[in-house]
Design a protein around this motif. Structure first.
Motif, PDB file in Angstrom:
ATOM      1  N   VAL A  54       0.838  -1.199   0.000  1.00  0.00           N
ATOM      2  CA  VAL A  54       0.000   0.000   0.000  1.00  0.00           C
ATOM      3  C   VAL A  54       0.875   1.251   0.000  1.00  0.00           C
ATOM      4  O   VAL A  54       1.797   1.386   0.817  1.00  0.00           O
ATOM      5  N   GLY A  55       0.587   2.177  -0.913  1.00  0.00           N
ATOM      6  CA  GLY A  55       1.257   3.468  -0.928  1.00  0.00           C
ATOM      7  C   GLY A  55       0.542   4.427   0.003  1.00  0.00           C
ATOM      8  O   GLY A  55      -0.675   4.583  -0.079  1.00  0.00           O
ATOM      9  N   TYR A  56       1.289   5.046   0.888  1.00  0.00           N
ATOM     10  CA  TYR A  56       0.729   5.967   1.896  1.00  0.00           C
ATOM     11  C   TYR A  56       1.289   7.346   1.571  1.00  0.00           C
ATOM     12  O   TYR A  56       2.455   7.625   1.850  1.00  0.00           O
ATOM     13  N   ILE A  57       0.475   8.198   0.956  1.00  0.00           N
ATOM     14  CA  ILE A  57       1.014   9.419   0.352  1.00  0.00           C
ATOM     15  C   ILE A  57       0.301  10.663   0.860  1.00  0.00           C
ATOM     16  O   ILE A  57      -0.810  10.605   1.386  1.00  0.00           O
ATOM     17  N   GLY A  63       0.142  14.537   7.699  1.00  0.00           N
ATOM     18  CA  GLY A  63      -0.091  13.605   8.808  1.00  0.00           C
ATOM     19  C   GLY A  63       0.486  12.226   8.594  1.00  0.00           C
ATOM     20  O   GLY A  63       0.286  11.331   9.423  1.00  0.00           O
ATOM     21  N   LYS A  64       1.263  12.033   7.520  1.00  0.00           N
ATOM     22  CA  LYS A  64       1.832  10.711   7.214  1.00  0.00           C
ATOM     23  C   LYS A  64       2.768  10.231   8.313  1.00  0.00           C
ATOM     24  O   LYS A  64       2.603   9.144   8.853  1.00  0.00           O
ATOM     25  N   LEU A 231      -3.526  11.228   2.171  1.00  0.00           N
ATOM     26  CA  LEU A 231      -3.888  12.073   3.303  1.00  0.00           C
ATOM     27  C   LEU A 231      -3.769  13.548   2.942  1.00  0.00           C
ATOM     28  O   LEU A 231      -2.912  13.938   2.138  1.00  0.00           O
ATOM     29  N   ASP A 232      -4.623  14.355   3.553  1.00  0.00           N
ATOM     30  CA  ASP A 232      -4.528  15.805   3.440  1.00  0.00           C
ATOM     31  C   ASP A 232      -5.071  16.415   4.722  1.00  0.00           C
ATOM     32  O   ASP A 232      -6.188  16.097   5.147  1.00  0.00           O
ATOM     33  N   GLU A 233      -4.258  17.240   5.371  1.00  0.00           N
ATOM     34  CA  GLU A 233      -4.634  17.900   6.619  1.00  0.00           C
ATOM     35  C   GLU A 233      -5.158  16.901   7.650  1.00  0.00           C
ATOM     36  O   GLU A 233      -6.162  17.140   8.320  1.00  0.00           O
ATOM     37  N   GLN A 235      -6.517  13.988   7.301  1.00  0.00           N
ATOM     38  CA  GLN A 235      -7.672  13.169   6.947  1.00  0.00           C
ATOM     39  C   GLN A 235      -7.399  12.382   5.670  1.00  0.00           C
ATOM     40  O   GLN A 235      -6.621  12.824   4.811  1.00  0.00           O
ATOM     41  N   ILE A 236      -8.041  11.223   5.540  1.00  0.00           N
ATOM     42  CA  ILE A 236      -7.914  10.416   4.320  1.00  0.00           C
ATOM     43  C   ILE A 236      -8.860  10.986   3.267  1.00  0.00           C
ATOM     44  O   ILE A 236     -10.073  11.079   3.490  1.00  0.00           O
ATOM     45  N   ILE A 237      -8.295  11.388   2.123  1.00  0.00           N
ATOM     46  CA  ILE A 237      -9.142  11.921   1.056  1.00  0.00           C
ATOM     47  C   ILE A 237      -9.317  10.916  -0.088  1.00  0.00           C
ATOM     48  O   ILE A 237     -10.168  11.098  -0.949  1.00  0.00           O
ATOM     49  N   TYR A 238      -8.489   9.858  -0.100  1.00  0.00           N
ATOM     50  CA  TYR A 238      -8.692   8.788  -1.075  1.00  0.00           C
ATOM     51  C   TYR A 238      -8.096   7.504  -0.531  1.00  0.00           C
ATOM     52  O   TYR A 238      -6.986   7.502   0.004  1.00  0.00           O
ATOM     53  N   ASP A 239      -8.828   6.419  -0.645  1.00  0.00           N
ATOM     54  CA  ASP A 239      -8.338   5.091  -0.268  1.00  0.00           C
ATOM     55  C   ASP A 239      -8.897   4.108  -1.287  1.00  0.00           C
ATOM     56  O   ASP A 239     -10.094   3.799  -1.282  1.00  0.00           O
ATOM     57  N   GLY A 240      -8.039   3.659  -2.185  1.00  0.00           N
ATOM     58  CA  GLY A 240      -8.526   2.741  -3.210  1.00  0.00           C
ATOM     59  C   GLY A 240      -7.429   2.366  -4.184  1.00  0.00           C
ATOM     60  O   GLY A 240      -6.244   2.613  -3.964  1.00  0.00           O
ATOM     61  N   LYS A 241      -7.834   1.774  -5.280  1.00  0.00           N
ATOM     62  CA  LYS A 241      -6.889   1.294  -6.292  1.00  0.00           C
ATOM     63  C   LYS A 241      -6.215   2.469  -7.013  1.00  0.00           C
ATOM     64  O   LYS A 241      -6.871   3.466  -7.335  1.00  0.00           O
TER      65      LYS A 241
END
Length: 338
Positions: A54-57, A63-64, A231-233, A235-241
């Motif tokens: 999983v890429g965590y960007i 907040g990473k 992540l942005d500020e 919060q998760i703004i996208y989680d998917g393929k």
């Protein structure tokens, strides 16, 4: 599928000093300070299953690092639940660290002044790895990462690329089911990056090693990860393929025109697009402009035809929109997608 990471409503707040203005305010700050609570991670939830890469960007300050530190037990959450490999990272610390591998691009777990193989032997004792397991596993790791010639050298004499390969080997010495990678290829040349990526794919295929990868190098994400968490500020703004991210926001093409006229202005080009679903952005040189268009053969050929008919062109290129451009556009537009 077995869940390796379970995060529910995870939150981390920091107390920040708020200075008063003026000389009088500075004097008052000497005796009583004002503080404000700043959330670095804001009630995030996600799961990672066994064998996923999983890429965590996110941008700097998204907040990473804070959330990775909570997942690895370095920081204690303000609230929420974190379960990694069935353990609470900050409450069951000693047992937990034996079940993970960690590589931080800016920090070393190898001893600076001793030979790499001596660091490996010390870590072997720390993790209580049996000789048989160590030999079988590490022989493969050493061969795959091509670090055999480096084993008798002190870490301080290694180049950055050599050190990072040894760091990766050290993190996998006890063959953990989960590997955290934070900027593992930062500053490395292309050949070393390829070697590390190929090795990580091999470990994932052979042992089912789960990988959570934090990086600003999106080519690492594209090479290794099918899924991204953005992540942005806090919060998760996208989680998917990753493929879905590209198909939703990256269906367009970029047509790069190099004009003979160095003084070409946007208002001269704008009428050429007219009713077409396209927009101009400046290129990296004064006489280069880029038409951003939908991936539609009619629109692409129409844009090229109109521009070439109206202006003298010295070069023309058609590009797919890169993952980097897609993610930059998402941040700039503030797109939210759960």
């Amino acid at each position: 599928m077995e869940t390796i990471i379970q995060v529910t409503d995870l939150r981390k707040e920091f107390k920040s000093h708020s200075s008063r203005s003026g000389l009088k305010g500075a004097f008052r700050d000497l005796f009583t300070r004002n503080y404000k609570i700043v959330p670095a991670v804001n009630d995030i939830s996600f799961t990672v299953t066994k064998g996923e890469m999983v890429g965590y960007i996110g941008e700097n300050g998204a907040g990473k690092s804070t959330s990775i530190k909570m997942l690895t037990g370095i920081l204690t959450p303000t609230s929420g639940i974190v379960t990694v490999n069935g353990l609470n990272p900050h409450k069951e610390r000693e047992k937990f660290v034996r079940s993970i591998g960690v590589v931080f691009g800016q920090r070393s777990q190898l001893w600076w002044d001793i030979a790499v193989q001596e660091s490996f032997r010390l870590l072997k004792k720390v993790y209580n790895v049996p000789d048989e397991d160590y030999n079988a596993h590490m022989n493969h790791v050493i061969e795959s990462l091509d670090i055999a010639p480096l084993l008798d050298k002190p870490v301080r004499k290694l180049s950055l690329g050599q050190r990072m390969r040894c760091e990766l080997a050290a993190a996998l010495l006890h063959n953990p089911p989960l590997l955290f990678l934070d900027e593992p290829t930062i500053g490395l040349d292309v050949l070393v990056k390829l070697k590390i990526r190929n090795f990580l794919k091999e470990m994932n295929e052979k042992y089912g090693t789960t990988v959570l990868l934090t990086t600003h190098d999106l080519s690492d994400i594209e090479a290794l990860c099918e899924r991204v968490i953005m992540l942005d500020e806090g919060q998760i703004i996208y989680d998917g393929k990753l493929a879905k991210l590209r198909s939703n926001w990256g269906e367009g093409k970029q047509i790069e025109f190099q004009f003979a006229d160095f003084d070409m202005a946007k208002d001269q080009l704008a009428p050429l697009l007219g009713e077409l679903d396209a927009a101009w952005t400046p290129g990296d040189r004064k006489n280069v402009w880029i038409a951003n268009v939908r991936n539609d053969e009619h629109i692409i050929s129409e844009v090229i035809g109109r521009v070439v008919a109206a202006h003298k062109i010295t070069d023309l290129k058609v590009h797919e929109i890169s993952t980097e451009d897609i993610i930059r556009n998402i941040y700039e537009e503030g797109v939210m997608n759960g």
